[in-house]
Design an enzyme around this catalytic site. Structure first.
Site, PDB file in Angstrom:
ATOM      1  N   ASP A  87       0.846  -1.187   0.000  1.00 54.72           N
ATOM      2  CA  ASP A  87       0.000   0.000   0.000  1.00 54.72           C
ATOM      3  C   ASP A  87       0.884   1.240   0.000  1.00 54.72           C
ATOM      4  OD1 ASP A  87      -2.623   1.344   0.562  1.00 54.72           O
ATOM      5  OD2 ASP A  87      -3.104  -0.596   1.470  1.00 54.72           O
ATOM      6  N   ASP A 135      -3.561   4.398  -2.145  1.00 53.79           N
ATOM      7  CA  ASP A 135      -4.642   4.813  -1.255  1.00 53.79           C
ATOM      8  C   ASP A 135      -5.273   6.117  -1.760  1.00 53.79           C
ATOM      9  OD1 ASP A 135      -5.882   4.317   1.405  1.00 53.79           O
ATOM     10  OD2 ASP A 135      -5.038   6.270   1.893  1.00 53.79           O
ATOM     11  N   HIS A 183     -10.803  -3.857   3.897  1.00 50.52           N
ATOM     12  CA  HIS A 183     -10.657  -3.488   5.310  1.00 50.52           C
ATOM     13  C   HIS A 183     -11.516  -2.288   5.705  1.00 50.52           C
ATOM     14  CE1 HIS A 183      -8.063  -0.929   3.020  1.00 50.52           C
ATOM     15  NE2 HIS A 183      -7.972  -0.101   4.037  1.00 50.52           N
ATOM     16  N   ASP A 184     -12.238  -1.695   4.741  1.00 56.40           N
ATOM     17  CA  ASP A 184     -13.043  -0.499   5.028  1.00 56.40           C
ATOM     18  C   ASP A 184     -14.538  -0.773   5.048  1.00 56.40           C
ATOM     19  OD1 ASP A 184     -10.838   1.237   5.161  1.00 56.40           O
ATOM     20  OD2 ASP A 184     -10.848   1.549   2.992  1.00 56.40           O
TER      21      ASP A 184
HETATM   22  C1  GLC Z   1      -8.367   4.619   2.392  1.00 54.10           C
HETATM   23  C2  GLC Z   1      -8.054   3.419   3.254  1.00 54.10           C
HETATM   24  C3  GLC Z   1      -8.705   3.624   4.586  1.00 54.10           C
HETATM   25  C4  GLC Z   1      -8.150   4.885   5.206  1.00 54.10           C
HETATM   26  C5  GLC Z   1      -8.316   6.075   4.274  1.00 54.10           C
HETATM   27  C6  GLC Z   1      -7.488   7.223   4.712  1.00 54.10           C
HETATM   28  O1  GLC Z   1      -9.705   4.731   2.107  1.00 54.10           O
HETATM   29  O2  GLC Z   1      -8.467   2.246   2.614  1.00 54.10           O
HETATM   30  O3  GLC Z   1      -8.522   2.529   5.441  1.00 54.10           O
HETATM   31  O4  GLC Z   1      -8.802   5.163   6.410  1.00 54.10           O
HETATM   32  O5  GLC Z   1      -7.865   5.761   2.975  1.00 54.10           O
HETATM   33  O6  GLC Z   1      -6.128   6.960   4.506  1.00 54.10           O
END
Ligand code: GLC
Length: 492
Positions: A100, A190, A310-311
């Site tokens: 990532d 991201d 994960h979100d």
């Molecule tokens: C992306 C990630 C998430 C994070 C956000 C801010 O959406 O997947 O987990 O909170 O970015 O970095």
């Protein structure tokens, strides 16, 4: 025929939430040596590449998505040597490693943020505009020392970088090379659609009336100038052999807008298609999105599909309510479509979302803990983890010992998809059923409805059915499917 230059087209990617996957030293959270110790499992399952959630040092205000050093490894996870060892061991098994990259913002603890020489690396205003943070509240916080407001589209601990600055651009081009040189096969980027903000920081329009009104995110994300960044990154990716892959977290609802991130095969290889992930498990709805991407993207583009991450709430819960028949149908369509599927760790087991009591919430940003619980390797928890385990009924040890399990089913799907050609043609089907041909003769058919149904024009032998017993059955013209049943049919 697999083409090494575009290896990701035939690949299954596997997302690892590093903190929860495998804990080698028993200190309660996952680490890189832990992942390394599970490569045998990943090879057995048949995945081609793993994507690791952020491994960089981070104060963990947003669990790794607040990076304080883009060139290091978080001490909780190990060292750069551990990463090199993981990449090398994975390589022996022909498993590639993606990581990532979080270029939209840093941690407020990153030394850049307190460096007066790098003030213009962040976004400042004397008076905040109306932008709201994705986690709620205003997107601006007054910096006590600077006396001005800085932008944070996420937490106040995640100040947004200023992508109009050449310094930021040069720095990240270095970052890309640093990891590519170490053998990293690509990045999941991201918030890829949001790096550049409107240069004039204009207010977002507010649409809808009174209580229903909402901010339309026009000026704080998806700006046209973001594409130039990816054209440059793609040129860097092309300097490597094999070309490094750019997988983008592109929350762009409009498919035509989304296709711009692919560009003319000169930006992101794989912009993620969230309208698919967020749709209902409904044949008409999903097929419309899949057809829509075919229309919107250039013919040579290649889609990427996922059900969980994960979100969001894991798909075995969100789409399937824990029902095994539905979970298998979802896995079959995810892995059967033309495109690169991403499995989120545990999807192969049908791992469900876990209810986390409010008093145990660790994700202060957004309550996403339930999708981030430890990988269930064994029927009983081996030790305390940073976050509680869910129900351990679906666990690797038991399921690996049972060839009728969903884990074996997923593994068989991964094997079967290797026989698919890259083309996909949708078949005419009764309502609730979705079926398509891969190449000339392989057929994937799923009945996402409550009625039995027949799919016509199918010849061959069932390679794999969601109901195990049908494997090997010969089909001569009509494939009968019960409610929530699917099959992969290959030529005799
Ligand atoms: C992306 C990630 C998430 C994070 C956000 C801010 O959406 O997947 O987990 O909170 O970015 O970095």
């Amino acid at each position: 025929m697999s083409d090494e230059r575009v290896w990701w087209r035939d690949a299954v990617l596997y997302q690892i939430y590093v903190r929860s996957f495998a804990d080698a030293n028993g200190d309660g959270h996952g680490d890189l040596p832990g992942i390394r110790s599970k490569l045998d499992y990943l090879e057995w399952l048949g995945v081609d590449a793993i994507w690791l959630t952020p491994i960089n040092p981070s104060p963990n205000a947003d669990w790794g998505y607040d990076v304080s050093d883009f060139y290091g490894v978080h001490p909780d996870y190990g060292t750069l040597d551990d990463l090199d060892a993981l990449v090398a061991d994975a390589g022996v098994r022909e498993i590639k490693v993606l990581i990532d990259l979080v270029p939209n913002h840093t941690s407020s603890a990153h030394p850049w943020f307190s460096d007066p020489a790098k003030r213009d690396w962040y976004v400042w205003a004397d008076k905040p505009n109306n932008w709201r943070s994705a986690f709620g509240g205003p997107a601006w916080t007054k910096h006590p020392d600077v006396g001005r407001y800085y932008l944070h589209n996420f937490l106040p601990e995640q100040p947004d970088l200023n992508w109009w600055s050449d310094g930021v651009r040069k720095e990240f081009e270095e970052t890309l090379r640093f990891w590519f040189d170490r053998g990293i096969a690509g990045f999941r980027i991201d918030v890829a659609h949001a790096l550049i903000k409107d240069e004039q920081l204009r207010d977002n329009p507010i649409v809808g009336k009174a209580k229903e009104s909402r901010e339309e995110r026009v000026y704080n994300m998806n700006r046209p100038e973001v594409h130039e960044i990816y054209r440059r990154w793609r040129r860097i990716a092309r300097d490597y052999d094999p070309e490094r892959v750019l997988l983008g977290e592109t929350w762009v609802p409009n498919l035509a807008e989304l296709a711009k991130y692919y560009g003319g095969d000169d930006e992101l290889h794989l912009p993620m298609i969230f309208p698919f992930t967020l749709a209902q498990l409904d044949a008409a709805e999903l097929s419309e999105i899949v057809e829509g991407t075919v229309q919107a993207f250039p013919a040579e583009a290649w889609p990427v599909w996922c059900g969980s991450n994960h979100d969001i709430v894991r798909f075995p819960t969100r789409w399937c309510g824990g029902d095994e028949a539905k979970i298998r149908c979802a896995l079959m369509l995810l892995l059967g479509l033309r495109g690169t599927p991403i499995l989120y760790y545990g999807d192969e087991l049908g791992m469900e979302q876990v209810e986390i009591p409010a008093s145990e919430q660790l994700d202060t940003a957004h309550s996403r803990d339930g999708a981030r619980t430890p990988m269930p390797w064994t029927p009983t928890a081996d030790h305390e983890w940073w976050i509680r385990h869910g129900d351990l009924t679906r666990n690797v040890e038991d399921m690996r010992g049972d060839e009728t399990s969903t884990l074996w089913f997923t593994r068989e799907l991964l094997a079967a998809r290797r026989e698919f050609a890259q083309t996909m043609t949708t078949l005419d089907t009764p309502e609730g059923v979705w079926a398509w041909r891969r190449g000339e003769s392989a057929v994937v058919a799923v009945n996402l409805g409550e009625q039995s149904a027949a799919v016509r024009g199918v010849q061959g032998r069932i390679r794999l059915g969601t109901r195990g017993a049908r494997g090997g059955e010969s089909i001569d013209g009509t494939l009968q499917l019960g409610p929530w049943e699917g099959a992969v049919v290959l030529p005799q």
